[in-house]
Design an enzyme around this catalytic site. Structure first.
Site, PDB file in Angstrom:
ATOM      1  N   LYS A  48       0.819  -1.216   0.000  1.00  0.00           N
ATOM      2  CA  LYS A  48       0.000   0.000   0.000  1.00  0.00           C
ATOM      3  C   LYS A  48       0.854   1.268   0.000  1.00  0.00           C
ATOM      4  O   LYS A  48       1.847   1.355   0.728  1.00  0.00           O
ATOM      5  CB  LYS A  48      -0.891   0.034   1.250  1.00  0.00           C
ATOM      6  N   ARG A  85     -23.202  -2.854  -4.076  1.00  0.00           N
ATOM      7  CA  ARG A  85     -24.566  -2.698  -4.618  1.00  0.00           C
ATOM      8  C   ARG A  85     -24.690  -1.396  -5.401  1.00  0.00           C
ATOM      9  O   ARG A  85     -25.326  -1.343  -6.456  1.00  0.00           O
ATOM     10  CB  ARG A  85     -25.595  -2.703  -3.483  1.00  0.00           C
TER      11      ARG A  85
END
Lengths: 294, 193
Positions: free
Chosen positions: A81, A165
């Site tokens: 990262k 979603r």
């Protein structure tokens, strides 16, 4: 002549990771446990997100020695990262030879306005996103892989579900739009127009899309796969649990057989305690990692 | 024809698309019973250690090995090539171990060394093939019963065939050139005759 660092080889590696689990590890021993359990890649870190959250202060790129030792310990790809906008951390990681850089909200952002220009690198990048516009902005900057942000280090899947979603429903919305509405959609989502056209053409993101941020159980992992993820990152969920090796193996099986409740039931048995979870509403909004980046 | 695509992990979706675009049926294989009635099998790219372990856990290694030995054509790309090899340099990872070759995993280095290049494959005609190598393996040594279809230089073979087995170090499923898949489908067709 051989060409390196092309978009094809950057996005191609993400294609090869699909259907797999990428696990956060902090030591060579953990990396070996992950590889042995069937991880398709590992994320080399100094601390897992749950510990970063608990420690507070400024979280930075891991010590190169930690990353190097993990790279030496396993044959699967190793990711690491960099802080959002910290292109020098990214240069260092590229120099170390990591296989993927995660420009990550888990670390403290180095730049509040600008993400890294990822086109400039040979090493591919994965970035977090909460909605389609954010995903396409990152791809526009050169990200070769996208993941949901979720809420890292919480062991709570609710935010990853929300983000997945949202991305999926926005893709469906774009697919059903007549061409003349796409420019306005691009404006409203603050997304590059060409990439909005690409989403309409493909019916999905133009790069691989993983789930991340809150996966703690095999059922969480399979849930994200059924919602349309191409694969799963597990951060704190494995090495903050009671029996990391067993849990890691179970999550790998759950991602492969995400549509088979019988297998999911089997692999969910006797895993010992999962990581302790955190209710999202108990985290002050300014402390939520998903709010980092734009 | 019906092609089974091992779908435990990796780029199985891309292979499925190519097979379907060529007018054949593709089935994703995650359990042994899904191998029933398939005429050929593709082992896709992905992580060979992950795929190998899952093949053992879900009892796919032995059935696929038996089918290959009985003549069912198998096509392995990248990780699939590694899994087909009898010898994997410096590794005791699970494998099918069917081809008399020795492969070097991550033979070209790490991801920053991944590359694409036009290569010549005489069996496919004059037009070069755009080959995408991603943390790719190569075949280092080969026994006489294995045919070399493409190599980068004298020491690195990247496409080879041994009877009903085809191994490819790069990713034909990531480009629009379908000639290698057609070559494999021809092998499948001939195996049925």
């Amino acid at each position: 002549m051989a060409e390196t660092g092309t978009l094809k080889v950057k996005t191609g590696l993400a294609e090869m990771l699909k259907g797999g689990v990428i696990m956060d590890v902090t030591t060579p021993e953990q990396a070996k446990i992950a590889e042995e359990a069937g991880a398709c890649a590992v994320m080399a870190l100094e601390r897992v997100p749950a510990d970063i959250r608990a420690a507070g202060g400024v979280a930075r790129m891991a010590d190169p020695t930690v990353i190097q030792r993990i790279m030496d310990a396993v044959t699967i790809p190793v990711m690491a990262k960099a802080r959002i906008g910290h292109f020098v951390e990214a240069q260092i990681l590229e120099e170390l030879g990591v296989d993927y850089i995660d420009e990550s909200e888990v670390l403290t952002p180095a730049d509040e306005d600008f993400h890294i220009n990822k086109h400039e690198f040979k090493v591919p990048f994965v970035c977090g996103a909460r909605d389609l516009g954010e995903a396409l902005r990152r791809i526009g900057e050169g990200a070769a892989m996208i993941r949901t942000k979720g809420e890292p280090g919480t062991g709570n899947i609710v935010e990853a579900v929300r983000h997945m979603r949202r991305v999926m429903s926005e893709i469906r919305r774009i697919q059903n739009m007549p061409e003349e509405e796409l420019m306005t959609a691009a404006k409203e989502m603050r997304a590059p127009y060409e990439l909005v056209l690409k989403v309409k053409e493909l019916g999905r993101l133009p790069v691989v899309n993983f789930a991340a941020g809150g996966v703690a159980t095999p059922a969480d992992a399979a849930l994200m796969m059924q919602l349309g993820a191409d694969g799963v990152f597990v951060g704190s969920g494995i090495f903050k649990s009671k029996d990391p090796a067993a849990r890691a193996k179970a999550i790998v099986a759950a991602v492969t057989h995400y549509n088979e409740p019988k297998i999911l039931a089997e692999v969910s048995k006797d895993l010992g305690e999962a990581m302790p979870g955190i209710e999202i509403s108990s985290i002050e909004p300014h402390e939520r990692m998903q709010e980092r980046g734009w | 024809m019906k092609i089974g695509i091992l779908a435990l992990q990796g780029a199985f979706r891309e292979h499925r698309k190519v097979i379907e675009s060529l007018g054949h049926t593709a089935v994703e294989v995650r359990k042994p019973e899904q191998l029933e009635g398939v005429d050929g099998i593709i082992i896709p790219g992905g992580e060979s250690t992950t795929i190998g372990k899952l093949m053992i856990d879900y009892s796919l290694l032995e059935p696929i090995r038996h089918m290959a030995q009985a003549g069912t054509p198998i096509f392995g790309t990248c990780a699939g090539m590694v899994l087909l090899a009898k010898d994997i340099k410096g590794s005791d990872q699970p494998r099918l171990g069917l081809m008399d070759v020795s492969v070097v995993r991550n033979g070209f280095g790490r991801q920053v060394d991944s590359f694409e290049e036009d290569i010549n494959i005489d069996a496919l005609g004059e037009k070069p093939f755009r080959a995408v190598f991603i943390r790719a393996p190569y075949i280092e040594s080969i026994s006489p019963q294995v045919g070399i279809l493409a190599q980068l230089d004298r020491d690195r073979v990247v496409l080879a065939r041994q009877g009903n087995l085809l191994a490819c170090a790069f990713h034909p499923e990531l480009t629009d050139d379908k000639r290698i898949h057609k070559y494999f489908l021809q092998m499948v067709k001939e195996s049925k005759e």
